[in-house]
Design an enzyme around this catalytic site. Structure first.
Site, PDB file in Angstrom:
ATOM      1  N   THR A  53       0.862  -1.174   0.000  1.00  0.00           N
ATOM      2  CA  THR A  53       0.000   0.000   0.000  1.00  0.00           C
ATOM      3  C   THR A  53       0.905   1.232   0.000  1.00  0.00           C
ATOM      4  O   THR A  53       2.103   1.117   0.176  1.00  0.00           O
ATOM      5  CB  THR A  53      -0.875  -0.014   1.278  1.00  0.00           C
ATOM      6  OG1 THR A  53      -1.431  -1.315   1.460  1.00  0.00           O
ATOM      7  CG2 THR A  53      -2.010   0.975   1.211  1.00  0.00           C
ATOM      8  N   THR A  54       0.328   2.403  -0.140  1.00  0.00           N
ATOM      9  CA  THR A  54       1.088   3.627   0.093  1.00  0.00           C
ATOM     10  C   THR A  54       0.257   4.551   0.960  1.00  0.00           C
ATOM     11  O   THR A  54      -0.967   4.405   1.064  1.00  0.00           O
ATOM     12  CB  THR A  54       1.491   4.310  -1.224  1.00  0.00           C
ATOM     13  OG1 THR A  54       2.588   5.197  -0.981  1.00  0.00           O
ATOM     14  CG2 THR A  54       0.337   5.079  -1.838  1.00  0.00           C
TER      15      THR A  54
END
Length: 570
Positions: A369-370
């Protein structure tokens, strides 16, 4: 604490990175070029929403393994007037999908979520209806100041002019080289000549640059009712194992504005995403459980405090498995789970050792994810966590558009008749935790991180570090972490001296190089200054805007400046 504020003799770690401080805007993302794209918007007079959208779009170029326009996620917005909204842009199951589209590998144990042929994980059959682009475009056009085309410009520039791969990206390519090599477009970009790209290799994405240019002209409609969506649907339908995503799914998709869950801990107000996110509910629940204890007196990293953290996290996961779901399909008892009374009941479930209950079929959530955190001088704040789910999503690329679709279907339970079984339009629970915490009437800090199931327990620990242990933001995001889902307890290296004590108490302990991904956040000072911090677990980079344009009426030659300031004469 030393003058730099980066380390303390009482803490078992030294920070790797340095914080930044500014008054006119601060942004932190998990890539330097993502941060630069957002800062470009702040410097051009844009606000936090412009900066967040620009940074997220740039991250789709420079963190292509983590996030993309055809993914999903959550953006927690704090508006300058004090209102909060969580934009739910999570992916959902397509309307043609049913609970029996996959054949499970196992009915219990570690392979419970796996499907035969990896059909929920890789390829066209793993793609759910995306939400990211609609969420970002909606956020920016509703609340931003700049033309949307200006916000897309940094991403276009990076895709067309290229950027250097980081060690982080190169490592992700090596990790999934076998799958990437199976797709011609992915192989050409990330494995030219059959060899995974190395750090420092310059990557160019001309097809994706053209797609971004179309997005700049048409907005989200380019994907949800235009050429980009048509191409994506066409590649899915023409796959040797076709998927289910259709243009009707894209046209019907809507983001959802949700009100945050609000908790209280030692005089602070804790605000986080509601279901289908787990963070707002279970971070509040865990903090409520800790409140009767003198955490500060226990000392950071003590055996006593680690055992308590492990037990509290274990109980939260047990309740997450029992109660979580999409509120459109499942009645999640938010008020009960977040109440102080329920926390007192939960304390009776604390064990004195490590003999933990069998968790049965373990659910899955991608680690990949970011996250970004951004704030402007007007009081707007964005904490946003977005993904394409697994590393490189479905692990193929639409060759016409350069878009990498998500593989969100791997988060659904492939067994029919379960709470997380596939149903058309359903969104699965997420551990994403874009949190904003208040002290009094003003934000004290905003933070979040990637890392799948390890996100909300890690953010919980960071909040405890800030409130109970009095850490700086830089210390809190870099501090060692503990994690458990109910079986073994994972420890980062700085906690190694406590391993024997925990094992003696009955816990099965596993040492991990790191737990979860790169946390980042912003702390808000009473003097109006903002401090941004990013941790060592990703390419996180913080930037702050400390200057700005000259005062009205100022001229290079003082004798040519008016005696009365222009704003007074107006």
């Amino acid at each position: 604490m030393n003058a730099s504020g980066l380390s303390s003799p009482s803490l078992p770690f030294i920070c790797d990175k340095s914080p930044v401080t500014g008054r006119n805007g601060t942004i932190v993302t998990n890539h330097p070029l993502g941060t630069m794209a957002g800062m470009e918007m702040l410097a051009a007079g844009g606000n936090a929403f412009d900066a967040a959208a620009a940074a997220l779009l740039a991250l789709t170029v420079v963190e292509p393994m983590m996030v993309g326009v055809a993914g999903g996620g959550l953006s927690h917005l704090r508006l300058a007037d004090g209102k909060h909204v969580v934009i739910d842009a999570l992916s959902c199951a397509a309307w043609a999908m049913t609970p029996t589209i996959y054949e499970p590998v196992a009915d219990e144990g570690p392979l419970y979520m796996d499907t035969k042929g990896r059909r929920s994980l890789v390829g066209a059959t793993s793609v759910a209806v995306p939400g990211n682009l609609l969420g970002w475009h909606g956020m920016q056009t509703r609340f931003g100041r700049l033309p949307f085309a200006d916000v897309v410009a940094p991403a276009i520039r990076l895709a067309r002019s290229g950027f250097e791969a980081t060690h982080y990206l190169a490592g992700a390519v090596r990790e999934h080289a076998a799958d990437l090599a199976m797709d011609p477009a992915m192989r050409a970009l990330f494995m030219p000549g059959g060899t995974p790209v190395k750090a420092g290799t310059r990557l160019y994405q001309p097809q994706y640059a053209s797609s971004l240019e179309l997005i700049a002209r048409e907005g989200a409609a380019a994907l949800y009712d235009g050429a980009l969506g048509e191409s994506l649907v066409r590649t899915i339908a023409s796959s040797p194992d076709p998927g289910w995503l259709s243009m009707d799914d894209l046209r019907a998709y809507r983001t959802v504005d949700r009100a945050p869950v609000v908790g209280h801990y030692r005089g602070y107000r804790i605000m986080g995403p509601p279901p289908p996110a787990s963070s707002g509910v279970h971070i509040t629940q865990m903090l409520n459980m800790l409140e009767p204890f003198d955490i500060r007196a226990m000392g950071f990293g003590s055996t006593e405090s680690l055992r308590l953290l492990a037990e509290v996290i274990r109980i939260a996961f047990a309740d997450r498995r029992r109660f979580s779901g999409d509120p459109a399909f499942v009645d999640v008892p938010v008020a009960r789970l977040t109440s102080k009374a329920y926390a007192r009941e939960c304390l009776d479930r604390l064990t004195k050792g490590g003999a933990l209950a069998d968790m049965g079929g373990m659910l899955h959530e991608s680690h990949d994810t970011t996250h970004l955190t951004v704030a402007d001088r007007d009081g707007n704040v964005v904490a946003a966590t977005h993904t394409i789910n697994g590393l490189f999503g479905a692990r193929y690329m639409d060759p016409e558009t350069g878009i990498i679709p998500n593989n969100y279907m791997s988060n659904f339970d492939p067994h029919p008749g379960r709470a997380l079984s596939i149903e058309p339009g359903k969104r699965v629970p997420t551990s994403m935790a874009p949190m904003i915490v208040y002290e009094g009437e003003k934000p004290a800090f905003a933070l979040g991180m990637p890392g799948g199931l390890r996100i909300f327990p890690s953010i919980f620990q960071a909040i405890v570090n800030l409130i109970d242990h009095g850490m700086t933001l830089q210390q809190a995001v870099e501090a060692p972490r503990l994690w458990t889902q109910g079986q073994e307890v994972e420890l980062e290296p700085a906690y190694a001296p406590r391993q024997a004590d925990l094992e003696a108490a009955g816990y099965e302990v596993r040492r991990k190089p790191h737990i979860g991904g790169g946390m980042n956040g912003i702390a808000f000072g009473a003097d109006g200054m903002m401090t941004g911090a990013a941790c060592w677990r990703a390419d996180g980079t913080a930037m702050a805007l400390g200057g700005g344009v000259a005062r009205p009426g100022v001229r290079f030659w003082p004798d040519k400046a008016p005696d009365t300031p222009e704003e007074d004469r107006a």
